[in-house]
Enzyme design. Sequence first.
Site, mmCIF file in Angstrom:
data_model
loop_
_atom_site.group_PDB
_atom_site.id
_atom_site.type_symbol
_atom_site.label_atom_id
_atom_site.label_comp_id
_atom_site.label_asym_id
_atom_site.label_seq_id
_atom_site.Cartn_x
_atom_site.Cartn_y
_atom_site.Cartn_z
ATOM 1 N N ASP A 1 -1.915 6.749 6.040
ATOM 2 C CA ASP A 1 -3.117 6.017 5.571
ATOM 3 C C ASP A 1 -3.405 4.890 6.776
ATOM 4 O OD1 ASP A 1 -4.689 4.084 4.398
ATOM 5 O OD2 ASP A 1 -3.352 3.687 2.765
ATOM 6 N N LYS B 1 -12.697 -1.591 6.093
ATOM 7 C CA LYS B 1 -12.008 -2.468 6.853
ATOM 8 C C LYS B 1 -12.528 -2.596 8.144
ATOM 9 C CE LYS B 1 -9.687 -2.681 3.163
ATOM 10 N NZ LYS B 1 -8.249 -1.712 2.854
ATOM 11 N N TRP C 1 0.794 -1.107 -0.091
ATOM 12 C CA TRP C 1 0.014 -0.063 0.016
ATOM 13 C C TRP C 1 0.880 1.218 0.023
ATOM 14 C CZ3 TRP C 1 -4.348 -0.556 -2.131
ATOM 15 C CH2 TRP C 1 -5.026 -1.593 -2.210
HETATM 16 C C1 LIG Z 1 -7.580 -1.355 1.331
HETATM 17 C C2 LIG Z 1 -6.583 -0.289 1.477
HETATM 18 C C3 LIG Z 1 -6.500 0.757 0.380
HETATM 19 C C4 LIG Z 1 -7.360 0.838 -0.443
HETATM 20 O O1 LIG Z 1 -8.582 1.199 -0.409
HETATM 21 P P1 LIG Z 1 -9.689 1.663 -1.516
HETATM 22 O O2 LIG Z 1 -11.032 1.850 -0.879
HETATM 23 O O3 LIG Z 1 -9.393 0.115 -2.461
HETATM 24 O O4 LIG Z 1 -8.926 2.507 -2.321
HETATM 25 C C5 LIG Z 1 -5.342 1.507 0.678
HETATM 26 N N1 LIG Z 1 -4.495 1.318 1.877
HETATM 27 C C6 LIG Z 1 -4.813 0.629 2.798
HETATM 28 C C7 LIG Z 1 -3.747 0.558 3.848
HETATM 29 C C8 LIG Z 1 -5.756 -0.305 2.698
HETATM 30 O O5 LIG Z 1 -5.919 -1.077 3.628
#
Ligand SMILES: *Cc1c(COP(=O)(O)O)cnc(C)c1O
Length: 359
Positions: free
Chosen positions: A171, A195, A101
């Site tokens: 993030d 999540k 990521w």
């Molecule tokens: C799932 C995830 C993403 C991507 O999220 P989207 O909603 O598909 O854009 C980005 N960073 C992390 C850490 C994630 O777990």
Amino acid sequence: MRVYNFSAGPATMPVEVLERAQSELLDWSGSGMSVMEMSHRSKEFVGIAEAAEARLRSLLGVPEDYAVLFLQGGATGQFAAVPLNLAGPGATAAYVSTGAWSRKAISEAEKYLEVRTVADEAPTNYSTVPAEGSLQVPGDAAYLHYTLNETIGGVEFPYVPDAGDVPLVTDASSTILSRPLDVSRYGVIYAGAQKNLGPAGLTLVIVRKDLLDRARQETPAVLDWTAMAGAGSMLNTPPTLAWYLVGLVLEWVEEQGGLPAMAVRNRDKADLLYRAIDGSGFYSSPVEASARSWMNVPFLVPDPALEKPFLEAAAEAGLSGLGGHRSVGGMRASLYNAMPIEGVQALVDLMTDFEKQNG
Ligand SMILES: *Cc1c(COP(=O)(O)O)cnc(C)c1O
């Protein structure tokens, strides 16, 4: 029959939230309509939206000088929004690379500015985070970005990096609300909802207000934090149903005792699973102990040929979503807030049985 769903996202939701949504689906609170049928400008929906923001602020302890935004486009949208909102053309930003990521965040940012990778965990195959205090952040960097929890690799920062006077951006998609977080250490925190917050479709952004008003002229309006903050996240139609469901999840977290209680539960769940992995001599964890995620636990069986039989035995036992990410293989159990410890115990029992038969 509901299964224990270990999917990394979209992911398991608290059953109480699903039941509540079901009971309110046709007629929300005497309004005579479903939330998904309401105008986002209606008194009813504005009330739902404001209540969700207030709950989030209270649970996470978001200080007054931060804006809370409910956007769309996922964390992936924020990979572009972060450079567009925080740095002009030709600027430099510092990034930490701890896995899949953060690498995606870096390649998106490279479209807009110069990325200085201040730590790259590639040499350990992304099984570590940089040592605390080791980051050298250039003073002219517009911000420092890191991925709090790598959902695919299962690597989580056990500390908040020190960026000095440079705004810290993270993030937090797969770890937000799993334990207390000192929001005041950050310039920006963003997270996709699917999540730990609710269903897919909503993206949370928490931004310190002194970082607003810096967006590039060409920033798309839907990614422009300043424009969105000015419009209460309703510059255009927001994802109303997801916003409402996130509000119900926040209410549920509150009822569980808030983030301190979630932290105890999540630590216990993760401990139970890591103990089973480390104690077995059959299963193994690819992640260094000090950087292990509480939320996403990758693990390996001794022979990749055993992966398919393991997943079949799991499905038979009512355990779903345990296949590792397609890029890395192996197994991965995601243990978000809504996964009860009984689910983790059922997984550990299955692992013990499977080892007896195949070890
Ligand atoms: C799932 C995830 C993403 C991507 O999220 P989207 O909603 O598909 O854009 C980005 N960073 C992390 C850490 C994630 O777990």
